[in-house]
Design a protein around this motif. Structure first.
Motif, PDB file in Angstrom:
ATOM      1  N   THR A  42       0.845  -1.193   0.000  1.00 27.83           N
ATOM      2  CA  THR A  42       0.000   0.000   0.000  1.00 27.83           C
ATOM      3  C   THR A  42       0.880   1.242   0.000  1.00 27.83           C
ATOM      4  N   ASP A  46      -3.062   5.271  -2.142  1.00 27.97           N
ATOM      5  CA  ASP A  46      -4.154   4.341  -1.844  1.00 27.97           C
ATOM      6  C   ASP A  46      -5.033   4.826  -0.698  1.00 27.97           C
ATOM      7  N   HIS A  64       2.403  -1.290   6.467  1.00 26.47           N
ATOM      8  CA  HIS A  64       2.468  -0.676   5.136  1.00 26.47           C
ATOM      9  C   HIS A  64       3.702   0.231   5.084  1.00 26.47           C
TER      10      HIS A  64
END
Length: 91
Positions: A42, A46, A64
């Motif tokens: 990610t 996003d 992430h």
């Protein structure tokens, strides 16, 4: 690696939040195999979009790193370009 996500009844019904069920199945399967930290790709871009799969990642404590580093999609692509070029030359 088989995690059964494409056979999940709710996923097959193709609801708008199908990504939640797909990511839930994926991360649940990974978690069954190992207790180590799960990382996802990610990026900062996003976060501004509707991403129900991110709700599933929170349930499994997925990290992430690109988000944590503040990296946007274009920066990730620029960083990956030299590696992608080496991989293409091998094939």
């Amino acid at each position: 690696f088989r995690c059964g996500r494409v056979w999940h009844e709710t996923y097959l019904a193709n609801p708008v939040d199908r990504c939640f069920y797909c990511k839930h199945s994926l991360h649940e399967s990974i978690r069954r195999l190992t207790p180590v930290t799960i990382l996802a790709g990610t990026n900062r871009n996003d976060l501004g979009e509707y991403r129900p799969g991110l709700d599933a990642t929170r349930l499994f404590g997925v990290h992430h790193p690109y988000v944590e580093a503040g990296l946007a999609k274009e920066t990730v692509r620029q960083l990956a370009a030299p590696v992608a070029g080496r991989e293409q030359r091998r094939n």
